[in-house]
Scaffold this active site. Structure first.
Site, short mmCIF file in Angstrom:
data_model
loop_
_atom_site.label_atom_id
_atom_site.label_comp_id
_atom_site.label_asym_id
_atom_site.label_seq_id
_atom_site.Cartn_x
_atom_site.Cartn_y
_atom_site.Cartn_z
N ASP A 169 45.22 64.39 88.28
CA ASP A 169 44.31 65.18 87.47
C ASP A 169 44.57 66.68 87.63
O ASP A 169 43.64 67.47 87.79
CB ASP A 169 42.85 64.84 87.82
N ASP A 197 46.35 61.90 84.15
CA ASP A 197 45.72 63.12 83.63
C ASP A 197 46.60 64.32 83.94
O ASP A 197 46.48 64.95 84.99
CB ASP A 197 44.29 63.31 84.16
N TYR A 200 45.60 68.11 80.25
CA TYR A 200 44.26 68.41 79.72
C TYR A 200 44.33 69.24 78.45
O TYR A 200 43.41 70.01 78.14
CB TYR A 200 43.36 69.08 80.78
N HIS A 329 32.00 59.01 86.48
CA HIS A 329 32.80 57.83 86.13
C HIS A 329 32.37 56.62 86.95
O HIS A 329 33.18 55.77 87.28
CB HIS A 329 34.30 58.11 86.32
N HIS A 356 41.01 60.42 88.30
CA HIS A 356 39.87 60.34 87.40
C HIS A 356 38.64 61.09 87.91
O HIS A 356 38.10 61.95 87.21
CB HIS A 356 39.54 58.88 87.09
N VAL A 357 38.18 60.76 89.10
CA VAL A 357 37.04 61.48 89.70
C VAL A 357 37.62 62.71 90.39
O VAL A 357 38.51 62.59 91.22
CB VAL A 357 36.30 60.58 90.70
N HIS A 358 37.10 63.89 90.04
CA HIS A 358 37.73 65.13 90.49
C HIS A 358 37.26 65.54 91.87
O HIS A 358 36.59 66.56 92.07
CB HIS A 358 37.51 66.23 89.46
FE LIG Z 1 40.56 61.00 84.12
#
Ligand SMILES: [Fe+2]
Ligand SMILES: *[C@@H]1O[C@H](CO)[C@@H](O)[C@H](O)[C@H]1NC(C)=O
Ligand SMILES: *[C@@H]1O[C@H](CO)[C@@H](O)[C@H](O)[C@H]1NC(C)=O
Ligand SMILES: *[C@@H]1O[C@H](CO)[C@@H](O)[C@H](O)[C@H]1NC(C)=O
Ligand SMILES: *[C@@H]1O[C@H](CO)[C@@H](O)[C@H](O)[C@H]1NC(C)=O
Length: 469
Positions: A169, A197, A200, A329, A356-358
């Protein structure tokens, strides 16, 4: 008097807090880090930033990146973009600097996205490379030649040491730049396992695909020299029917090639590779995975093929985490967990990396496979055959940190912290791998969370007490 009373009340309240914290620490999960970092929205680096600079020279190749080009690491796929005209798709390469011994012929492609037209995107696979060898390569014949180098991995084998970086991410903010610089400061890291990811671009109006180009230029300084192994995330989907863009993954598919056919996959979103002593399976959270689907059938046939005598370390990459105790999420990975977790336990996967989870989170070895719709056994339990689940979606993208956690920390969660960073998975031999997570605020030598992994096939004893947070 009122003040004294107030201070006594405060003392009582503090004592109560201490009791609660101690109890929470004992009865519930592992560590929720108290490290304080700045939060709030980050911004993408402006288009005129140094990291986005277009290389000088006539039609110079830009956005150069490499990835593994076959099943066992004797091929490398080189990709790059030219903007003014196609130019050459040839890669010149050899084992001596400034001496061309070989060349390989690639192909180029283009795509349109709403009113954006991409440059000429070249992909060229160099094959039959020698193991554990430094190769120099050059692109841009007839115009502006640019030179890079990479090192091929050692021959696949059970005791081959190898050091993977983990990034997820990432995006293209000032924090992203810090994460990449911090990763680069580790001289041992040889390849990146990228958990999805990328750019962006889709956070910009009309998914401004110029931001795919800037991302390609930003990360070139690392990925032109060492392969990044790609997994697709939700920000690769670029599904935008409101502007007539109905083909999911269009920019990603054109720009990032992976060797999926070599592992019998029918789609670039799920595949596997062998590298040194590791077998890496990449899954797709955003492709069908129910029973009878192509991804399901592929994984069903894939897991029995893994030979732990050849590749002891079995690693899975999947964008959306199956175990996640943040309020972001939350449970999005649940349906895929239900489908695939029993196999991962059966085949004793060592570790699952997600993004996904930042933020950052590491689990104990746990499984939740006993459940069926009538027996109510829906609680994760300690399981020495199960993988450790690590969320490493903390690259530093424009959406900011995930800092809202479920409370109390669930018992399966060993360590969690809302900071940006990266991790290193350092395989020593068939039994031991050292894992460390590095938050951006620290120097390279500091590991904010670490653990010795004991291989699930060769040394399947409890490794949970080896962590140092
Ligand atoms: Fe994501
Ligand atoms: C594409 O459309 C957007 C919004 O309508 C506009 O701002 C932008 O300049 C256009 N880009 C090109 C390359 O035409
Ligand atoms: C990004 O990081 C590099 C290396 O640390 C530095 O040279 C560069 O100036 C940074 N760029 C931005 C826009 O922060
Ligand atoms: C954290 O998430 C929970 C659950 O979604 C929500 O109820 C709560 O308001 C959030 N807290 C903050 C400070 O945003
Ligand atoms: C494997 O590596 C670990 C950690 O470096 C070491 O303690 C162990 O002795 C090694 N095993 C063998 C067989 O060399």
């Amino acid at each position: 008097m009122g003040r004294r009373w107030a201070s006594r009340r405060l003392g009582l309240a503090l004592a109560l807090v201490v009791v609660v914290v101690v109890l929470a620490g004992r009865c519930d999960g592992g560590v929720t880090s108290s490290f304080v970092r700045k939060t709030g929205k980050t911004v993408d680096m402006p288009l005129d930033s140094d990291v986005f600079r277009v290389p000088s020279g006539d039609n110079a190749p830009q956005q150069v990146h490499i990835t593994q080009g076959d099943r066992d690491g004797t091929a490398v796929t080189v990709s790059w973009v030219t903007c003014d005209e196609p130019g050459s798709s040839t890669v010149l390469y050899g084992t001596t600097k400034n001496k061309i011994e070989f060349f390989a012929e690639g192909k180029y492609t283009r795509y349109k996205f709403y009113n954006y037209t991409s440059g000429y995107i070249h992909h060229c696979t160099l094959r039959n490379l020698k193991h554990d060898t430094k190769y120099y390569y050059a692109l841009g014949i007839g115009h502006t030649l640019r030179q890079f180098w990479f090192r091929t991995p050692p021959k696949v084998g059970p005791d081959v040491p190898y050091t993977f970086g983990l990034i997820g991410d990432l995006g293209q903010t000032f924090d992203s730049n810090r994460t990449l610089s911090h990763y680069e400061s580790n001289p041992k890291a040889q390849a990146v396992l990228y958990v999805g990811d990328l750019s962006y671009a889709d956070n910009h109006p009309i998914h401004d695909n110029v931001r795919w180009d800037t991302w390609g230029r930003f990360v070139e300084r690392s990925v032109a020299y060492q392969p990044w192994i790609w997994a697709a995330g939700n920000h690769e989907i670029d599904f935008a029917p409101e502007i007539g863009e109905n083909e999911p993954f269009k920019p990603y598919r054109h720009r990032y090639h992976v060797p999926y056919k070599a592992s019998g996959s029918t789609s670039p979103f799920w595949y596997s590779i062998k590298r040194a002593s590791a077998y890496i399976i990449v899954l797709s959270s955003y492709s069908a995975y129910g029973k009878y689907t192509p991804q399901y059938k592929w994984l069903e046939q894939e897991l029995p093929k893994v030979n732990r005598r050849e590749t002891p370390w079995l690693i899975v990459l999947v964008h959306s985490p199956w175990y996640n105790s943040y309020n972001y999420h939350y449970m999005e990975g649940e349906t895929m967990r239900v489908m695939f977790e029993p196999w991962l336990v059966q085949y004793k996967v060592d570790v699952v990396f997600s993004g996904h989870v930042h933020a950052y989170e590491r689990s104990y070895r746990i499984s939740n496979v006993a459940y069926n719709i009538v027996n109510r056994k829906c609680t994760p339990v300690p399981d020495q055959s199960a993988p450790v689940y690590i969320t490493i979606g903390d690259g530093g993208n424009v959406e900011g940190l995930a800092n809202n956690m479920t409370e109390p920390q669930p018992s399966y969660s060993a360590y969690r912290e809302a900071s940006f960073g990266h991790a290193i998975f350092d395989i020593k031999n068939r039994t031991h791998a050292h894992y460390a997570w590095h938050r951006n605020q620290d120097g390279n030598a500091v590991a904010a969370d670490s653990m010795w992994f004991y291989n699930r096939y060769w040394h399947p004893i409890d490794d949970s007490a080896t962590s140092a947070a």
